[in-house]
Design an enzyme around this catalytic site. Structure first.
Site, mmCIF file in Angstrom:
data_model
loop_
_atom_site.group_PDB
_atom_site.id
_atom_site.type_symbol
_atom_site.label_atom_id
_atom_site.label_comp_id
_atom_site.label_asym_id
_atom_site.label_seq_id
_atom_site.Cartn_x
_atom_site.Cartn_y
_atom_site.Cartn_z
ATOM 1 N N CYS A 139 7.076 1.316 5.372
ATOM 2 C CA CYS A 139 6.905 2.819 5.757
ATOM 3 C C CYS A 139 8.386 2.873 6.557
ATOM 4 C CB CYS A 139 5.966 2.698 7.492
ATOM 5 S SG CYS A 139 6.847 1.011 8.533
ATOM 6 N N SER A 152 3.240 3.378 25.440
ATOM 7 C CA SER A 152 3.895 3.011 24.009
ATOM 8 C C SER A 152 5.512 2.588 24.266
ATOM 9 C CB SER A 152 3.653 3.259 22.425
ATOM 10 O OG SER A 152 3.906 5.134 23.200
ATOM 11 N N TYR A 168 4.176 -0.610 17.216
ATOM 12 C CA TYR A 168 3.248 0.772 17.616
ATOM 13 C C TYR A 168 1.497 -0.101 18.053
ATOM 14 C CZ TYR A 168 -0.217 4.152 18.490
ATOM 15 O OH TYR A 168 -1.307 4.600 18.667
ATOM 16 N N ASP A 215 10.076 6.400 22.740
ATOM 17 C CA ASP A 215 9.270 6.185 21.896
ATOM 18 C C ASP A 215 9.108 5.188 21.461
ATOM 19 O OD1 ASP A 215 7.058 6.434 22.326
ATOM 20 O OD2 ASP A 215 7.425 9.011 21.595
ATOM 21 N N ASP A 216 8.386 4.720 20.957
ATOM 22 C CA ASP A 216 8.217 3.343 19.572
ATOM 23 C C ASP A 216 8.826 3.830 18.430
ATOM 24 O OD1 ASP A 216 5.251 4.340 20.379
ATOM 25 O OD2 ASP A 216 5.640 3.769 18.768
ATOM 26 N N CYS A 269 6.684 -6.954 5.846
ATOM 27 C CA CYS A 269 6.233 -5.540 5.017
ATOM 28 C C CYS A 269 6.990 -4.156 5.898
ATOM 29 C CB CYS A 269 5.238 -5.121 4.879
ATOM 30 S SG CYS A 269 4.716 -3.574 4.335
ATOM 31 N N ASN A 289 -10.554 -6.263 8.175
ATOM 32 C CA ASN A 289 -9.441 -5.431 9.049
ATOM 33 C C ASN A 289 -7.887 -5.435 7.864
ATOM 34 O OD1 ASN A 289 -6.055 -5.899 11.371
ATOM 35 N ND2 ASN A 289 -7.165 -3.791 10.175
ATOM 36 N N GLY A 290 -7.392 -4.169 6.950
ATOM 37 C CA GLY A 290 -6.793 -4.027 6.835
ATOM 38 C C GLY A 290 -7.203 -3.226 4.941
ATOM 39 N N CYS A 324 -8.408 -1.680 12.046
ATOM 40 C CA CYS A 324 -9.357 -2.450 12.616
ATOM 41 C C CYS A 324 -9.468 -3.464 13.378
ATOM 42 C CB CYS A 324 -10.572 -2.602 11.249
ATOM 43 S SG CYS A 324 -11.379 -1.291 10.090
ATOM 44 N N CYS A 338 2.169 3.847 4.794
ATOM 45 C CA CYS A 338 1.452 3.045 4.460
ATOM 46 C C CYS A 338 0.515 2.908 3.732
ATOM 47 C CB CYS A 338 0.731 2.073 5.988
ATOM 48 S SG CYS A 338 -0.045 0.568 5.927
ATOM 49 N N GLY A 363 -9.632 0.113 17.220
ATOM 50 C CA GLY A 363 -10.501 1.366 16.350
ATOM 51 C C GLY A 363 -11.522 1.550 17.722
HETATM 52 P P1 AMP Z 1 3.875 12.320 16.307
HETATM 53 O O1 AMP Z 1 5.473 11.986 15.773
HETATM 54 O O2 AMP Z 1 3.889 13.077 16.579
HETATM 55 O O3 AMP Z 1 3.742 11.768 14.608
HETATM 56 O O4 AMP Z 1 3.794 10.836 17.104
HETATM 57 C C1 AMP Z 1 4.371 10.066 16.458
HETATM 58 C C2 AMP Z 1 3.884 9.419 18.073
HETATM 59 O O5 AMP Z 1 2.386 8.529 17.681
HETATM 60 C C3 AMP Z 1 4.162 7.817 18.368
HETATM 61 O O6 AMP Z 1 5.090 7.281 19.860
HETATM 62 C C4 AMP Z 1 3.385 6.645 18.317
HETATM 63 O O7 AMP Z 1 3.250 6.029 20.016
HETATM 64 C C5 AMP Z 1 2.392 6.534 18.030
HETATM 65 N N1 AMP Z 1 1.917 7.073 16.029
HETATM 66 C C6 AMP Z 1 2.277 5.755 15.498
HETATM 67 N N2 AMP Z 1 2.250 5.775 14.306
HETATM 68 C C7 AMP Z 1 1.077 6.178 14.965
HETATM 69 C C8 AMP Z 1 -0.224 5.335 13.684
HETATM 70 N N3 AMP Z 1 -0.875 5.229 13.153
HETATM 71 N N4 AMP Z 1 -1.237 5.575 14.795
HETATM 72 C C9 AMP Z 1 -1.149 6.279 15.783
HETATM 73 N N5 AMP Z 1 -0.225 6.864 16.815
HETATM 74 C C10 AMP Z 1 0.388 6.489 16.168
#
Ligand code: AMP
Length: 479
Positions: A456, A303, A258, A365-366, A453, A113-114, A13, A402, A39
């Site tokens: 994850c 991202s 992210y 990707d992130d 932390c 938030n949290g 949030c 998480c 959010g």
């Molecule tokens: P997937 O591996 O299909 O679950 O998707 C991963 C992608 O979702 C990553 O590239 C992130 O950009 C995005 N992502 C990662 N963590 C979250 C999260 N907690 N909530 C929403 N999107 C996320």
């Protein structure tokens, strides 16, 4: 804020607070607009006018919930606001924040938030002592702890009540005479303080989850609300006290990976720079392993963009926008139903043949959570003519859920928790797959300076989980 019981688990949030501004409701609204990425399910603002509070909350984006007439009705020179991440299966409106109540010491509104990890046991105790809970969320526990405390001084009540809580809480609170901001002693979620001056020369304050809110409203960043700090401002000025036992700092590294906006400064570091460093360090990792045979670096937008820029700079290979994003849809993970999500990737991301045909590409990707998004993206990149697709993730494998406020699936659905890197590589259909090491990520966030932390990524939870890990994490949304 998290829903109880633990069938659903959708969190993240954003919170804001405004003090001493002639357009407090509009400053709160704009601040919510800036942190909308935190959010999208509900938005709410509570304002303070002559000791009385005005409230408006609704489902949807801030721009859908508020209009000029509503913001005009939200009179007063102080405000708090909240945007809430999606929760399916519960009465969504009942959980919309800020929560507000009339207590012995006057009206009190709270935005959170949290996740409070011991909300369950604290709630049971309060119930056994006669407290009646209206919603299914953990934030209400804070109001009850305050309500039960004998002091008429709200900060005293909060000092004692918040000391009982474990886990993540970044809060903005509005009373009949003060704006309060508080952050859990481990500092899981961000919360920052800024100064603002209105058109009539009043000097005021803004509190927000992220600094990008300050940029939009013209506020000046002052500092973080410290872990374990209750900060407040009233007509006598600014004040601050510490609460709870001193704890090692455990700020959420995933905010940098992210969650936060790249134009924010989170935990004292620019998110954009951290993500670029992560990409750079990943390229260095690859170079050491001799993985340098490719033509282009492309991000998964948006991202993966800063990491891809860092990777391209460090590898000396060109950065190209090989995938174009449609900006008129939100983050795919917002969509609650599988069918909508499946369409989501295709609607959102369009790989370009002009860039990709015949090329060996590194895709940044992130993070990789369930792997389903990457799988779809890689198939689309191949269909657009790429000769080789090498997937690079600017974070370590996500192996543990998480419990402090980020929506991650339960362990069985985290692909890196149940499959080897080779198996994941096969599943996503890449020619190669590499992650940034945890040391690399901690170097990118300058982790040696403060505690992060990274549960994850390493499964080391910095609090007791009070049995939350024994319960299903619920209906997992596509990310
Ligand atoms: P997937 O591996 O299909 O679950 O998707 C991963 C992608 O979702 C990553 O590239 C992130 O950009 C995005 N992502 C990662 N963590 C979250 C999260 N907690 N909530 C929403 N999107 C996320």
């Amino acid at each position: 804020m998290k829903n109880l019981p633990q069938k659903q688990w959708k969190d993240e949030c954003g919170v804001v607070g405004v003090w001493n501004h002639k357009d407090a409701s509009r400053i709160a609204y704009l601040s919510l607009y800036a942190i909308q990425h935190r959010g999208q399910e509900s938005a709410g603002i509570v304002t303070l006018e002559d000791g009385q509070q005005h409230v408006h909350k609704g489902l949807g984006l801030a721009s859908e919930v508020f209009d000029d007439a509503i913001l005009d009705r939200l009179k007063g020179q102080a405000a708090i606001g909240h945007v809430r991440y999606s929760t399916t299966g519960f009465n969504q409106m009942a959980n919309a924040q800020p929560l507000h109540s009339n207590l012995l010491n006057g009206p009190v509104a709270v935005a959170h938030n949290g996740n409070i990890v011991n909300a369950g046991p604290v709630k049971e105790r309060l119930k056994s002592e006669g407290s009646i809970f209206q919603g299914t969320n953990d934030t209400e526990v804070i109001l009850h702890l305050v309500a039960k405390h004998p002091s008429s001084d709200l900060v005293e009540c909060l000092k004692s009540g918040l000391s009982e809580l474990e886990g993540a809480f970044s809060l903005t609170i509005l009373s009949h005479k003060a704006l309060i901001a508080a952050r859990d002693p481990q500092g899981f979620r961000p919360l920052v303080l800024g100064k603002i001056t209105d058109g009539e020369g009043r000097n005021g304050f803004v509190v927000a989850s992220e600094t990008c809110a300050f940029d939009l409203v013209g506020a000046k960043y002052v500092r973080e609300i410290e872990p374990g700090e209750i900060w407040w401002v009233d007509e006598t000025g600014e004040h601050s006290v510490k609460f709870g036992a001193r704890r090692a700092r455990s700020s959420c590294v995933f905010e940098h990976v992210y969650f936060a906006r790249p134009d924010s400064v989170v935990f004292g570091e620019s998110v954009y720079e951290v993500r670029k460093s992560a990409g750079r360090l990943l390229a260095e990792q690859d170079r050491k392993e001799g993985l340098t045979d490719f033509d282009l670096v492309i991000p998964v937008p948006d991202s993966g963009v800063p990491a891809a820029l860092g990777y391209s700079a460090a590898s000396g290979k060109p950065f190209e926008l090989g995938i174009i994003r449609n900006h008129y849809i939100g983050r795919t993970f917002i969509q609650p139903h599988q069918a909508v999500r499946d369409v989501g990737v295709k609607i959102k991301l369009n790989p370009q043949t002009a860039v990709l045909k015949g090329k060996r590409v590194v895709v940044l990707d992130d993070s990789l959570v369930r792997g389903t998004t990457s799988k779809k993206i890689i198939a689309l990149i191949r269909a657009a003519g790429a000769k080789e697709v090498h997937l690079r993730i600017a974070a370590p494998p996500t192996v543990s859920p998480c419990y402090y406020g980020v929506d991650t699936p339960e362990k069985s659905q985290l692909i890196a928790a149940v499959q080897t890197q080779d198996e994941i590589n096969k599943f996503v259909g890449a020619d190669s797959l590499r992650y940034l090491s945890l040391d690399g990520l901690l170097a990118a966030v300058k982790g040696e300076k403060g505690g992060y932390c990274a549960a994850c990524f390493d499964g080391r939870y910095p609090t007791s989980l009070f049995g939350l890990d024994l319960m299903p994490k619920g209906n997992v949304r596509g990310l």
